[in-house]
Design a protein around this motif. Structure first.
Motif, PDB file in Angstrom:
ATOM      1  N   HIS A   1      43.395  34.407  35.578  1.00 39.31           N
ATOM      2  CA  HIS A   1      42.962  35.794  35.227  1.00 39.31           C
ATOM      3  C   HIS A   1      41.393  35.792  34.693  1.00 39.31           C
ATOM      4  O   HIS A   1      41.507  34.892  33.755  1.00 39.31           O
ATOM      5  CB  HIS A   1      43.895  36.795  34.771  1.00 39.31           C
TER       6      HIS A   1
ATOM      7  N   ALA B   1      51.856  40.075  34.342  1.00 40.37           N
ATOM      8  CA  ALA B   1      50.356  40.220  34.812  1.00 40.37           C
ATOM      9  C   ALA B   1      49.751  39.845  33.279  1.00 40.37           C
ATOM     10  O   ALA B   1      50.040  40.470  32.390  1.00 40.37           O
ATOM     11  CB  ALA B   1      50.081  41.187  35.425  1.00 40.37           C
ATOM     12  N   HIS B   2      48.582  39.196  33.577  1.00 45.79           N
ATOM     13  CA  HIS B   2      47.387  39.112  32.587  1.00 45.79           C
ATOM     14  C   HIS B   2      47.957  38.923  31.141  1.00 45.79           C
ATOM     15  O   HIS B   2      47.717  39.979  30.414  1.00 45.79           O
ATOM     16  CB  HIS B   2      46.096  39.747  32.569  1.00 45.79           C
TER      17      HIS B   2
ATOM     18  N   SER C   1      51.244  32.830  39.363  1.00 42.24           N
ATOM     19  CA  SER C   1      50.352  33.689  40.133  1.00 42.24           C
ATOM     20  C   SER C   1      49.073  33.710  39.415  1.00 42.24           C
ATOM     21  O   SER C   1      48.905  33.223  38.316  1.00 42.24           O
ATOM     22  CB  SER C   1      51.017  35.004  40.488  1.00 42.24           C
ATOM     23  N   GLY C   2      48.094  34.300  40.224  1.00 43.34           N
ATOM     24  CA  GLY C   2      46.629  34.488  39.748  1.00 43.34           C
ATOM     25  C   GLY C   2      46.125  35.617  40.347  1.00 43.34           C
ATOM     26  O   GLY C   2      46.308  36.097  41.366  1.00 43.34           O
TER      27      GLY C   2
ATOM     28  N   GLU D   1      51.132  46.481  40.938  1.00 39.91           N
ATOM     29  CA  GLU D   1      51.144  46.150  39.298  1.00 39.91           C
ATOM     30  C   GLU D   1      51.685  47.373  38.682  1.00 39.91           C
ATOM     31  O   GLU D   1      51.134  48.628  38.779  1.00 39.91           O
ATOM     32  CB  GLU D   1      49.729  46.158  38.900  1.00 39.91           C
TER      33      GLU D   1
ATOM     34  N   GLU E   1      51.451  35.207  35.463  1.00 40.98           N
ATOM     35  CA  GLU E   1      50.099  35.060  35.853  1.00 40.98           C
ATOM     36  C   GLU E   1      49.393  34.203  34.950  1.00 40.98           C
ATOM     37  O   GLU E   1      49.271  34.434  33.803  1.00 40.98           O
ATOM     38  CB  GLU E   1      49.381  36.480  35.909  1.00 40.98           C
TER      39      GLU E   1
END
Length: 302
Positions: free
Chosen positions: A205, A177-178, A228-229, A47, A202
């Motif tokens: 989360h 991400a998130h 994604s998760g 990340e 993502e």
């Protein structure tokens, strides 16, 4: 620790595991070895933090860490992390908040690890009997949370488009991400991210509620994104530290969970029947019933 984690995942019939560490992929060799023992597949990931032209966390998968430019960037990130961690450590020692251990002992305990963070300091102290698991959250907030910004060395992070490009040139894929942990609405920026070459988003989360997950799933499907998760840096309280009303409540909950942890892991199998999720202990160190709160995400199957 990877072995215990994979044992639990294997009991849930998980076929593949990924550990994506911030600015590093050092966990992959150990993860791969543990996966092979459990006959599971794994992919590695990282990340990355970017701050320009917008702030975001971008999670990259299956790139080549030996790609020269990527290898240098990861090395630089390890230097940034260790420098920051040592600064916080030295201040804590000076104030008397950390004692009974030297920085060299931290290095010796974590031999071979280049990306040294507060967790590595805590584990080294734990190995010497200086701290207990239940003390981690209070210890972290006291010695690292507010101090890290003071000790970060000058370093020019890659911008979002630069990082996306680097991951692609290194043969990988990269996702947002998130998406709620930013100061803007991703929906307003999505076309820009597409221009930069982002591959996905993502949508599972701990920080995303159901409405937000539905929202980002629609965005992902609209743009044919990879989805994604992840659990993020969960800890014993599932990463939802901000959901507690105050630090005292968080500390109490953390201590309660840590003190209740068995010496050996209790493995739970979850299964779904007629719309309900049931939990059954399949391995236990005693005949006692297993109690706890579990969060399970599923659609038509677990």
């Amino acid at each position: 620790r990877h072995g215990k984690l994979l044992g639990i995942n294997h009991s849930f019939l998980v076929d593949m595991v990924n550990v994506a560490i911030n600015e590093s992929c050092e966990a992959y060799p150990e993860l791969k070895e543990a996966c092979q023992k459990h006959h599971m597949d794994c992919i590695f990931g990282t990340e990355f933090s970017v701050f320009e032209p917008v702030e975001a966390h971008l999670v990259a998968f299956h790139y080549d860490p030996e790609y020269p430019e990527m290898k240098k960037y990861l090395s630089d990130m390890a230097w940034v992390c260790e420098t920051t961690t040592k600064g916080c450590f030295d201040e804590a020692v000076e104030k008397g908040n950390i004692s009974g251990i030297t920085w060299q002992e931290v290095l010796d305990y974590n031999k071979g690890i280049k990306w040294l963070c507060n967790n590595h300091v805590f584990r080294a102290m734990q190995a010497k009997g200086l701290v207990r698991e239940s003390e981690y959250m209070a210890w972290f907030l006291k010695n690292f949370e507010a101090q890290r910004a003071k000790y970060k060395p000058d370093f020019t992070y890659y911008s979002a488009p630069q990082m996306i490009d680097l991951v692609h040139r290194a043969g990988g894929i990269i996702l947002i991400a998130h998406p709620v942990q930013v100061h803007y609405d991703l929906e307003d920026m999505i076309e820009t991210f597409i221009e930069w070459g982002i591959d996905g988003i993502e949508v599972e989360h701990p920080d995303l509620n159901r409405a937000q997950r539905d929202k980002y799933m629609k965005i992902a499907k609209k743009h044919n994104f990879l989805i994604s998760g992840g659990s993020d840096h969960s800890g014993l309280c599932s990463g939802l530290y901000g959901s507690y009303p105050d630090e005292e409540t968080l500390f109490d909950e953390y201590r309660k969970i840590a003190e209740a942890m068995p010496e050996k892991p209790v493995i739970i199998r979850a299964f779904k029947t007629e719309g309900s999720v049931h939990l059954k202990s399949i391995i236990s160190e005693s005949d006692d019933e297993v109690h706890g709160e579990f969060y399970v995400t599923y659609d038509n199957t677990l």
